[in-house]
Design a protein around this motif. Structure first.
Motif, mmCIF file in Angstrom:
data_model
loop_
_atom_site.group_PDB
_atom_site.id
_atom_site.type_symbol
_atom_site.label_atom_id
_atom_site.label_comp_id
_atom_site.label_asym_id
_atom_site.label_seq_id
_atom_site.Cartn_x
_atom_site.Cartn_y
_atom_site.Cartn_z
ATOM 1 N N LYS B 36 0.868 -1.192 0.000
ATOM 2 C CA LYS B 36 0.000 0.000 0.000
ATOM 3 C C LYS B 36 0.894 1.228 0.000
ATOM 4 O O LYS B 36 1.880 1.276 0.754
ATOM 5 C CB LYS B 36 -0.898 -0.019 1.246
ATOM 6 C CG LYS B 36 -1.779 1.210 1.429
ATOM 7 C CD LYS B 36 -2.554 1.096 2.746
ATOM 8 C CE LYS B 36 -3.447 2.302 2.978
ATOM 9 N NZ LYS B 36 -4.152 2.220 4.295
ATOM 10 N N GLU B 38 0.540 5.404 0.312
ATOM 11 C CA GLU B 38 -0.240 6.626 0.468
ATOM 12 C C GLU B 38 0.527 7.775 -0.178
ATOM 13 O O GLU B 38 1.738 7.661 -0.396
ATOM 14 C CB GLU B 38 -0.517 6.855 1.948
ATOM 15 C CG GLU B 38 -1.358 5.724 2.539
ATOM 16 C CD GLU B 38 -1.788 5.971 3.965
ATOM 17 O OE1 GLU B 38 -1.640 7.106 4.436
ATOM 18 O OE2 GLU B 38 -2.267 5.024 4.597
ATOM 19 N N LEU B 46 1.464 -5.029 3.048
ATOM 20 C CA LEU B 46 0.184 -5.420 3.626
ATOM 21 C C LEU B 46 0.153 -6.912 3.937
ATOM 22 O O LEU B 46 -0.234 -7.325 5.019
ATOM 23 C CB LEU B 46 -0.946 -5.118 2.640
ATOM 24 C CG LEU B 46 -1.288 -3.652 2.422
ATOM 25 C CD1 LEU B 46 -2.382 -3.529 1.380
ATOM 26 C CD2 LEU B 46 -1.707 -2.990 3.721
ATOM 27 N N ARG B 60 -8.904 -7.988 7.910
ATOM 28 C CA ARG B 60 -9.817 -7.581 6.833
ATOM 29 C C ARG B 60 -9.316 -7.953 5.445
ATOM 30 O O ARG B 60 -10.013 -7.745 4.447
ATOM 31 C CB ARG B 60 -10.066 -6.066 6.896
ATOM 32 C CG ARG B 60 -10.838 -5.595 8.116
ATOM 33 C CD ARG B 60 -11.298 -4.141 7.970
ATOM 34 N NE ARG B 60 -10.180 -3.212 7.882
ATOM 35 C CZ ARG B 60 -9.993 -2.350 6.881
ATOM 36 N NH1 ARG B 60 -10.846 -2.301 5.880
ATOM 37 N NH2 ARG B 60 -8.978 -1.517 6.901
ATOM 38 N N LEU B 61 -8.119 -8.457 5.371
ATOM 39 C CA LEU B 61 -7.513 -8.746 4.070
ATOM 40 C C LEU B 61 -7.582 -10.233 3.730
ATOM 41 O O LEU B 61 -7.271 -11.078 4.567
ATOM 42 C CB LEU B 61 -6.042 -8.319 4.068
ATOM 43 C CG LEU B 61 -5.738 -6.871 4.438
ATOM 44 C CD1 LEU B 61 -4.236 -6.635 4.418
ATOM 45 C CD2 LEU B 61 -6.440 -5.912 3.513
ATOM 46 N N ILE B 76 -10.459 -6.461 0.412
ATOM 47 C CA ILE B 76 -10.477 -5.689 1.648
ATOM 48 C C ILE B 76 -11.930 -5.645 2.104
ATOM 49 O O ILE B 76 -12.789 -5.074 1.412
ATOM 50 C CB ILE B 76 -9.944 -4.261 1.446
ATOM 51 C CG1 ILE B 76 -8.546 -4.288 0.832
ATOM 52 C CG2 ILE B 76 -9.932 -3.514 2.778
ATOM 53 C CD1 ILE B 76 -8.025 -2.902 0.447
ATOM 54 N N THR B 79 -14.412 -1.792 3.726
ATOM 55 C CA THR B 79 -13.434 -0.776 3.310
ATOM 56 C C THR B 79 -13.715 0.554 3.994
ATOM 57 O O THR B 79 -14.854 1.016 4.067
ATOM 58 C CB THR B 79 -13.482 -0.597 1.787
ATOM 59 O OG1 THR B 79 -13.458 -1.879 1.156
ATOM 60 C CG2 THR B 79 -12.282 0.203 1.314
ATOM 61 N N GLN B 80 -12.658 1.173 4.486
ATOM 62 C CA GLN B 80 -12.761 2.452 5.181
ATOM 63 C C GLN B 80 -12.101 3.555 4.353
ATOM 64 O O GLN B 80 -11.290 3.286 3.481
ATOM 65 C CB GLN B 80 -12.066 2.355 6.544
ATOM 66 C CG GLN B 80 -12.611 1.250 7.438
ATOM 67 C CD GLN B 80 -14.069 1.479 7.789
ATOM 68 O OE1 GLN B 80 -14.429 2.553 8.286
ATOM 69 N NE2 GLN B 80 -14.915 0.486 7.537
ATOM 70 N N ASP B 83 -8.479 3.497 3.858
ATOM 71 C CA ASP B 83 -7.911 2.519 2.924
ATOM 72 C C ASP B 83 -7.617 3.144 1.560
ATOM 73 O O ASP B 83 -7.006 2.486 0.708
ATOM 74 C CB ASP B 83 -8.870 1.337 2.744
ATOM 75 C CG ASP B 83 -9.056 0.518 4.014
ATOM 76 O OD1 ASP B 83 -10.183 0.027 4.254
ATOM 77 O OD2 ASP B 83 -8.079 0.373 4.778
ATOM 78 N N SER B 84 -8.061 4.371 1.359
ATOM 79 C CA SER B 84 -7.788 5.043 0.086
ATOM 80 C C SER B 84 -6.284 5.189 -0.097
ATOM 81 O O SER B 84 -5.597 5.755 0.753
ATOM 82 C CB SER B 84 -8.448 6.437 0.067
ATOM 83 O OG SER B 84 -9.844 6.331 0.078
ATOM 84 N N TYR B 87 -2.499 0.609 -4.425
ATOM 85 C CA TYR B 87 -2.139 -0.747 -4.038
ATOM 86 C C TYR B 87 -1.336 -1.392 -5.165
ATOM 87 O O TYR B 87 -1.771 -1.428 -6.315
ATOM 88 C CB TYR B 87 -3.395 -1.564 -3.733
ATOM 89 C CG TYR B 87 -4.089 -1.107 -2.473
ATOM 90 C CD1 TYR B 87 -4.906 0.022 -2.479
ATOM 91 C CD2 TYR B 87 -3.891 -1.764 -1.260
ATOM 92 C CE1 TYR B 87 -5.510 0.476 -1.309
ATOM 93 C CE2 TYR B 87 -4.496 -1.323 -0.096
ATOM 94 C CZ TYR B 87 -5.303 -0.200 -0.132
ATOM 95 O OH TYR B 87 -5.893 0.246 1.027
#
Lengths: 115, 111
Positions: B36, B38, B46, B60-61, B76, B79-80, B83-84, B87
């Motif tokens: 991941k 950002e 991950l 969650r993965l 995922i 998704t929250q 999580d943006s 990937y």
């Protein structure tokens, strides 16, 4: 857990000068480290494999005389961008793997801007 | 040569599941990874899967591997907005330690 650091996190230099970027494995030893380059909104491209105590192995198309790699110890590899030009501006990321693990850990990256 | 392909963009609503797909070409890959990234940051590992496994779950993965079709996916759950990110899937090349990355999938999570 295994941590890799890079220094500096960002650097601005003038065209024609050289810049050294350090990659350190903080709590493990790495006989091999890897250097990647990432252009904006693009993927990571492997530049070279840094081998402790021996010469680096460069990927096709990467100039070894321009991107000097030294891996003098089991915890430190350096990448020197020589005679930098604006097209060398990029995000440089190193990675290392603990010999006892399969996890490839990446450093936080160094953003190089050549003006 | 080795090649890894991903779709470039995925948009989901918060709470939904996200599935990011990846295909690779090197049948000798020993491990496949999901990272991941950002904005402006390095890569965060991950999860990873050994090539002789077909599924791995970690909170969650969920990673699914179809070795026959050389297809890897990352699911995922729930998704929250955090999580943006982008990937990347990556395959390891035999015992070299080199990783070949896909182009990255930008995941956008809408509230």
């Amino acid at each position: 857990g295994a941590v890799v650091s890079q220094h500096p996190s960002w650097v601005i230099c003038k065209s024609g000068t050289s810049v050294k970027i350090e990659c350190r494995s903080l709590d493990f030893q790495a006989t091999t480290m890897f250097w990647y380059r990432q252009f904006p909104k693009q993927s990571l491209m492997l530049m070279a494999t840094s081998n402790e105590g021996s010469k680096a192995t460069y990927e096709q198309g990467v100039e070894k005389d321009k991107f000097l790699i030294n891996h003098a110890s089991l915890t430190l590899s350096t990448l020197t961008v020589t005679s930098a030009h604006p097209e060398d501006s990029s995000f440089y990321i190193c990675s290392a793997r603990d010999r006892l693990s399969v996890k490839m850990v990446f450093g936080p990256g160094t953003r190089l801007t050549v003006t | 040569g080795e090649d890894v392909e991903q779709s470039l963009f995925l948009s989901v609503r918060e709470g939904d599941s996200s599935v990011i797909n990846c295909t690779y070409t090197d049948s000798s890959s020993t491990y496949l990874y999901w990272y991941k990234q950002e904005p402006g940051a390095g890569l965060q590992l991950l999860t990873y899967i050994f090539s002789n496994m077909d599924m791995k779950q970690d909170q969650r993965l969920t990673v699914l591997l179809n070795k026959k079709d050389k297809h890897l996916s990352l699911r995922i759950a729930d998704t929250q907005t955090g999580d943006s990110a982008i990937y990347f899937c990556a395959e390891s090349i035999s015992n070299t330690g080199k990783l070949i990355f896909g182009q990255g999938t930008t995941l956008q999570v809408k509230p």
